[in-house]
Design a protein around this motif. Structure first.
Motif, short mmCIF file in Angstrom:
data_model
loop_
_atom_site.label_atom_id
_atom_site.label_comp_id
_atom_site.label_asym_id
_atom_site.label_seq_id
_atom_site.Cartn_x
_atom_site.Cartn_y
_atom_site.Cartn_z
N THR A 73 0.81 -1.20 0.20
CA THR A 73 -0.10 -0.11 0.04
C THR A 73 0.85 1.20 -0.08
N LEU A 74 0.49 2.21 -0.90
CA LEU A 74 1.11 3.46 -1.15
C LEU A 74 0.03 4.58 -0.78
N LEU A 75 0.50 5.56 0.36
CA LEU A 75 -0.42 6.64 0.51
C LEU A 75 0.30 7.96 0.06
N GLU A 76 -0.88 8.57 -0.34
CA GLU A 76 -0.65 9.82 -1.04
C GLU A 76 0.47 10.20 -2.02
N SER A 77 1.45 10.75 -1.90
CA SER A 77 2.50 10.80 -2.94
C SER A 77 3.47 9.60 -3.23
N ALA A 78 3.48 8.79 -2.16
CA ALA A 78 4.14 7.54 -2.35
C ALA A 78 3.73 6.63 -3.61
N SER A 79 2.41 6.94 -4.00
CA SER A 79 2.13 6.10 -5.26
C SER A 79 3.06 6.62 -6.38
N GLU A 80 3.49 7.99 -6.47
CA GLU A 80 4.23 8.42 -7.59
C GLU A 80 5.36 7.83 -7.86
N LEU A 81 6.06 7.16 -6.76
CA LEU A 81 7.11 6.18 -6.89
C LEU A 81 6.99 5.10 -7.88
N VAL A 82 5.69 4.77 -8.22
CA VAL A 82 5.43 3.67 -8.94
C VAL A 82 4.96 4.20 -10.31
N THR A 83 4.21 5.53 -10.21
CA THR A 83 3.60 5.98 -11.55
C THR A 83 4.78 6.63 -12.33
N ARG A 84 5.62 7.05 -11.76
CA ARG A 84 6.81 7.53 -12.77
C ARG A 84 7.55 6.52 -13.32
N VAL A 85 7.27 5.26 -13.02
CA VAL A 85 8.20 4.31 -13.83
C VAL A 85 7.31 3.47 -14.82
N MET A 86 5.85 3.67 -14.91
CA MET A 86 5.18 3.25 -15.85
C MET A 86 5.11 3.99 -17.30
N PRO A 87 4.86 3.10 -18.03
CA PRO A 87 5.03 3.67 -19.30
C PRO A 87 4.29 5.01 -19.43
N VAL A 88 4.92 6.05 -20.16
CA VAL A 88 4.43 7.28 -20.47
C VAL A 88 3.47 7.36 -21.75
N PRO A 89 2.15 7.88 -21.43
CA PRO A 89 1.31 8.00 -22.71
C PRO A 89 1.86 8.85 -23.64
N SER A 90 1.57 8.55 -24.78
CA SER A 90 2.05 9.47 -25.92
C SER A 90 0.90 10.46 -26.01
N GLU A 91 1.53 11.52 -26.92
CA GLU A 91 0.47 12.62 -26.95
C GLU A 91 -0.94 12.08 -27.72
N ALA A 92 -0.76 11.19 -28.24
CA ALA A 92 -2.14 10.69 -29.02
C ALA A 92 -2.84 10.07 -28.15
N ASP A 93 -2.21 9.25 -27.19
CA ASP A 93 -2.99 8.84 -25.77
C ASP A 93 -3.71 10.04 -25.05
N PHE A 94 -3.05 10.91 -24.77
CA PHE A 94 -3.68 11.93 -24.08
C PHE A 94 -4.87 12.47 -24.96
N LEU A 95 -4.80 12.56 -26.14
CA LEU A 95 -5.81 13.22 -27.06
C LEU A 95 -6.94 12.36 -26.90
N ALA A 96 -6.78 10.92 -27.22
CA ALA A 96 -7.68 10.09 -27.22
C ALA A 96 -8.49 10.05 -25.99
N ALA A 97 -7.71 9.87 -24.85
CA ALA A 97 -8.33 10.18 -23.39
C ALA A 97 -9.21 11.59 -23.07
N ALA A 98 -8.68 12.42 -23.62
CA ALA A 98 -9.33 13.73 -23.49
C ALA A 98 -10.80 13.77 -24.29
N LYS A 99 -10.67 13.09 -25.59
CA LYS A 99 -11.56 13.18 -26.28
C LYS A 99 -12.86 12.08 -25.89
N ALA A 100 -12.35 11.01 -25.36
CA ALA A 100 -13.25 10.14 -24.49
C ALA A 100 -14.03 10.65 -23.34
N GLY A 101 -13.02 11.53 -22.49
CA GLY A 101 -13.65 12.05 -21.47
C GLY A 101 -15.00 13.09 -21.71
N VAL A 102 -14.39 14.14 -22.60
CA VAL A 102 -15.59 15.07 -22.80
C VAL A 102 -16.62 14.54 -23.53
#
Length: 502
Positions: A180-209
């Protein structure tokens, strides 16, 4: 009066304007994206005899629904992630993770969320070994529903370099035994996860709106706690003419320096605008990180976790105000709210000078003596959370039951209520907000402070006009001449809805 030109539209409906001077009507005339006149069908026909007519006389027309608290691009991403909402046991989480791994190549990250410790029947934080049983070959990171707790398996922890002797990061805690990782400790894991591409962010933004617009919303306040690429994706959609919502965006206070250097300030007028600077005074109830006055959580489990200090909020909040931006502070626990209210008292003169309404997000658990101090502030609240939180409030904060989700008291104190969901923490479901604010009943059917219930009309206001005032949009959340022609059509208030933007 001379008739208007024919490039106009008249809408026939049962209209609830939320304008105290003219609360009801049967027709509205719009043109150029603005309301031009409101009245009877006969009056609008006389004003614009050749206007196009949209006949919705069997429906109710109101100002457009607003989602006052969402992490919009993160919500778009969540639509494709492992959904753990409704999981009622650890074994059910294991089953859902195992099912996802069957169709996912080994070594691929699995990310998901939506669980609550209380719904899983857990009194302690979960360990990595539980996930290892069903996902030894996939790194896994699962977020609690409030996003303040991450649950990782051993492979994810190993890739992040987290060991039993790894020190806690600033603003976070690594629970031992590991998992278990509380608050900012989760960022220790998220920072080593694959970084979404610009296209990924755009697709997620479009899906959300598109998801929000499909639910009947016409505007949203997106609350930071996302990568910088998230608002950029929304700005790209706006530049392309592909943004179906009006967006009021917050940036994290950590990026305030860049904002000043870039000359970023509140610039209303387009469908996307920067409006707020986000702070976190504490964590959340479900993760036991909400900052509390003594005696703290029942059972002696502590007083939670303060995050951004009051001094920091005061200093950077003043800087935000000088830029014309709204300080927006997450505060869930009673101590967090007390501390933020103290800071806001110091900031009020500058905020009044700038014509900006200071804003607290969540304001969930309050001391009775603090409620009057919300006068003139925005209380951005999420009734939907009452449904899942009810059992936890009775268990963890029995002394604060009567002033949890204190909507009627906040309204009576002079706060502007603005309703949202905090998606992806909860789905952006206005029906649940209506039900929770009307009935005050949680998922177990038990009441939580029933005297704090609101009426249907008050809830509608908090989902339309309240968010507009919180964003400084005098031309939204109301149907009167000059307002934005952005409406929601209902079969009944709180029922089925669809957006109508002209």
């Amino acid at each position: 009066m001379a008739a208007f030109s024919p490039e106009l539209t008249v809408i026939y409906a049962t209209i609830r304007t939320l304008d105290d001077q003219h609360p009801q009507a049967t027709a509205v005339l719009v043109g150029g994206g603005r309301v031009l006149a409101v009245g009877s069908r006969e009056e609008m026909a006389a004003l614009a005899p050749r206007a196009h007519v949209l006949d919705h006389r069997d429906l109710i027309l109101t100002p457009g629904l607003a989602e006052a608290h969402i992490h919009l691009v993160a919500y778009g991403f969540s639509l494709a992630e492992l959904n753990l909402h409704g999981a009622r046991s650890v074994s059910e989480v294991q089953a859902r993770v195992a099912q996802r791994t069957m169709n996912t190549p080994p070594g691929t990250w699995l990310r998901g969320g939506g669980f609550l410790l209380s719904e899983l029947g857990l009194d302690e934080y979960p360990a990595a070994a539980v996930l290892d049983e069903v996902s030894p070959h996939h790194p896994v990171l699962l977020f609690s529903r409030d996003l303040h707790l991450g649950w990782a398996n051993s492979l994810a922890l190993r890739l992040a370099g987290i060991r039993p002797d790894t020190p806690d990061p600033v603003g976070g805690r690594i629970v031992r035994p590991l998992g278990t990782l509380l608050e900012s400790a989760s960022e220790l894991v998220t920072r080593v996860m694959p970084v979404p591409s610009e296209a990924d962010f755009l697709a997620a933004a479009k899906a959300g709106v598109e998801d929000l617009a499909g639910r009947g919303y016409v505007s949203a306040h997106t609350m930071a706690f996302e990568e910088p690429e998230a608002p950029r994706a929304l700005q790209t959609l706006a530049a392309r003419g592909d943004l179906p919502l009006r967006i009021w965006a917050c940036l994290p206070h950590e990026r305030l320096e860049q904002a000043r250097e870039l000359g970023l300030a509140c610039s209303p007028g387009s469908l996307f605008q920067w409006g707020g600077v986000k702070f976190f005074a504490d964590g959340a109830l479900g993760s036991r990180t909400a900052w509390l006055h003594g005696p703290g959580f029942a059972g002696g489990s502590g007083t939670g976790m303060p995050l951004d200090s009051p001094d920091l909020i005061r200093e950077r909040g003043a800087e935000a105000l000088r830029l014309g931006l709204t300080p927006v502070t997450h505060a869930i626990g009673d101590r967090a709210n007390t501390e933020v209210l103290e800071v806001y008292e110091a900031l009020r003169p500058l905020a009044d000078e700038k014509g900006i309404r200071l804003r607290i997000e969540h304001a969930q658990h309050l001391r009775p003596e603090d409620i009057p101090r919300f006068r003139g502030l925005t209380a951005s609240v999420q009734p939907i959370h009452l449904q899942a939180d009810g059992p936890m409030i009775r268990e963890l904060l029995p002394h604060r039951v009567d002033t949890s989700y204190a909507f009627r008291s906040l309204k009576a104190a002079g706060a502007v209520l603005a309703f949202g969901s905090d998606a992806p923490v909860a789905p952006p479901e206005y029906r649940a907000n209506f039900a929770a604010a009307l009935t005050r009943r949680d998922d177990e059917g038990q009441p939580i402070a029933p005297a704090e219930a609101l009426t249907e009309e008050e809830i509608l206001w908090a989902h339309t006009r309240g968010p507009a005032l919180a964003a400084g949009w005098e031309d939204e959340g109301i149907i009167r001449p000059g307002a934005r022609a952005a409406f929601t059509l209902w079969d009944r208030i709180g029922g089925n809805a669809r957006a109508l933007v002209l």
